[in-house]
Design an enzyme around this catalytic site. Structure first.
Site, short mmCIF file in Angstrom:
data_model
loop_
_atom_site.label_atom_id
_atom_site.label_comp_id
_atom_site.label_asym_id
_atom_site.label_seq_id
_atom_site.Cartn_x
_atom_site.Cartn_y
_atom_site.Cartn_z
CB SER A 145 -0.88 0.03 1.12
OG SER A 145 -2.16 -0.69 0.80
CE LYS A 148 -4.78 1.88 -0.27
NZ LYS A 148 -4.03 0.51 -0.30
CB SER A 202 -4.09 1.70 4.00
OG SER A 202 -3.55 1.27 3.02
CE LYS A 312 -1.32 4.03 2.55
NZ LYS A 312 -1.20 2.93 3.52
#
Length: 364
Positions: A145, A148, A202, A312
């Site tokens: 992720s 993203k 997320s 993140k």
């Protein structure tokens, strides 16, 4: 302070009012107490992060959402080293950093004397681009992720109306892997809220919906992601989907340093990725309206014990536990990339080990 559910119309009115000053900020601040001192103004976990991000986004026509993007090589003027994050969103663009600087983090021959357990790690001085610590940093690995962050940059580059309402379709829940989600088909949020969902919580369907609602559709969005990676000099990177569930989404730790550096030029990404928690009011014609209470996926952001400027996390089986972050230690910015940790405890143990080691190093 807990947020009370408000109507979509009330939310939009509050957002618009933010562009005219700070009067409405109290209604849209993130959960938790405001930080004292400069950290809140710098958007690192500050309670004003979310409201100021909305302020920036709804002035997108003035170009204030996006700053000059660093090419990722560490030799450009870094706009994020000035007065970013202030309520006026003013930047100090006159900081020229000498690439031969040998300050608090030292040189390549004076790296952090630590051992990490994750498969790939990169730590760099964000002012000079100098390596502070490396471990298999040039090997491409699944990034999960962390993807993203690129998704967010492509969305913000598009200049689309962040107030436009997006409805989740069944296809937004279909991907390369099955993943849990508290969102439902038919949920309606505006583009700004979908972006916050993607960066803070997320949520994969939120990221998928952002790609699907891009000019030219999903395929055009994927082309834009990979073109952006090329533009940033990410030679090992490939993006197969906007969520990170696709194991083909790969990059080396050093290339993800370039991604984080570029993301630092987007105030919205700074604010949204470091928002600790938020209560979303989700509208749904079929299933009814509800409040979705969401927390940041990073335990370091939630704790507030470290100055985190961008964050993140990521996880799929092929990638292991991953995290990227920008931080400031001894008044110096650093970027940390950790890929392939076997467990969450390993990921956060490596991160804290790096942060604590940086804190003990000499300053200029």
């Amino acid at each position: 302070m807990k947020h009370l559910p408000i109507s979509k119309q009330q939310l939009i009115v509050a957002m618009i009012s933010l562009s005219f000053g700070g009067m409405a900020q109290a209604a849209l601040t993130i959960n938790g107490s405001p930080d004292s001192g400069s950290s809140a103004r710098m958007s690192w976990g500050g309670a004003d992060s979310l409201s100021e991000a909305r302020n920036i986004m709804y002035k997108s026509n003035s170009g204030s959402t996006i700053r000059k993007v660093d090419n990722g090589y560490g030799t450009t003027n870094l706009t994020n080293a000035g007065s970013y994050g202030s309520s006026s969103n003013n930047y100090n663009n006159n900081n020229n950093y000498n690439t031969t600087y040998r300050g608090s983090f030292g040189s390549r021959t004076d790296m952090v004397p630590i051992s990490t357990n994750s498969r790939s790690v990169a730590v760099i001085d964000a002012e000079t681009g100098e390596s502070i610590y490396e471990k298999n940093a040039d090997v491409a690995r699944p990034m999960a992720s962390i993807t993203k962050i690129m998704t967010a940059m492509v969305v913000l580059d598009s200049g689309l109306d962040m107030r436009e309402e997006i409805t989740l379709d069944p296809e937004d829940f279909v991907g390369p892997k099955r993943a849990s989600s508290r969102l439902k088909s038919g949920d309606r949020l505006n583009r700004a809220e979908m972006l916050l969902m993607s960066l803070m919580k997320s949520e994969n369907p939120a990221a998928k919906s952002l790609a699907r609602n891009y000019p030219g559709g999903y395929s055009a969005f994927m082309r834009a992601m990979n073109q952006k990676a090329q533009d940033l000099g990410m030679t090992t990177a490939f993006f197969g989907d906007p969520t990170g569930l696709d194991k083909r989404n790969v990059a080396s730790s050093n290339d993800l340093v370039k991604l984080v550096r570029a993301a630092g030029n987007y105030d919205v990404i700074r604010r949204f990725s470091t928002t600790k928690s938020y209560d979303f009011y989700v509208a749904n014609y079929s299933n009814g309206n509800r409040t979705y209470k969401a927390n940041n996926t990073s335990s370091l952001v939630r704790s507030g014990n470290y100055p985190i400027g961008i964050s993140k996390t990521g996880f799929i089986n092929e990638a292991g536990r991953c995290v990227v972050m920008e931080t400031r230690v001894n008044n110096r910015p650093a970027i940390i990339v950790i890929l392939g940790a076997n467990s969450s405890a390993t990921r956060w143990g490596d991160a804290k080990n790096i942060l604590n080691s940086l804190a003990t190093r000499r300053t200029v």
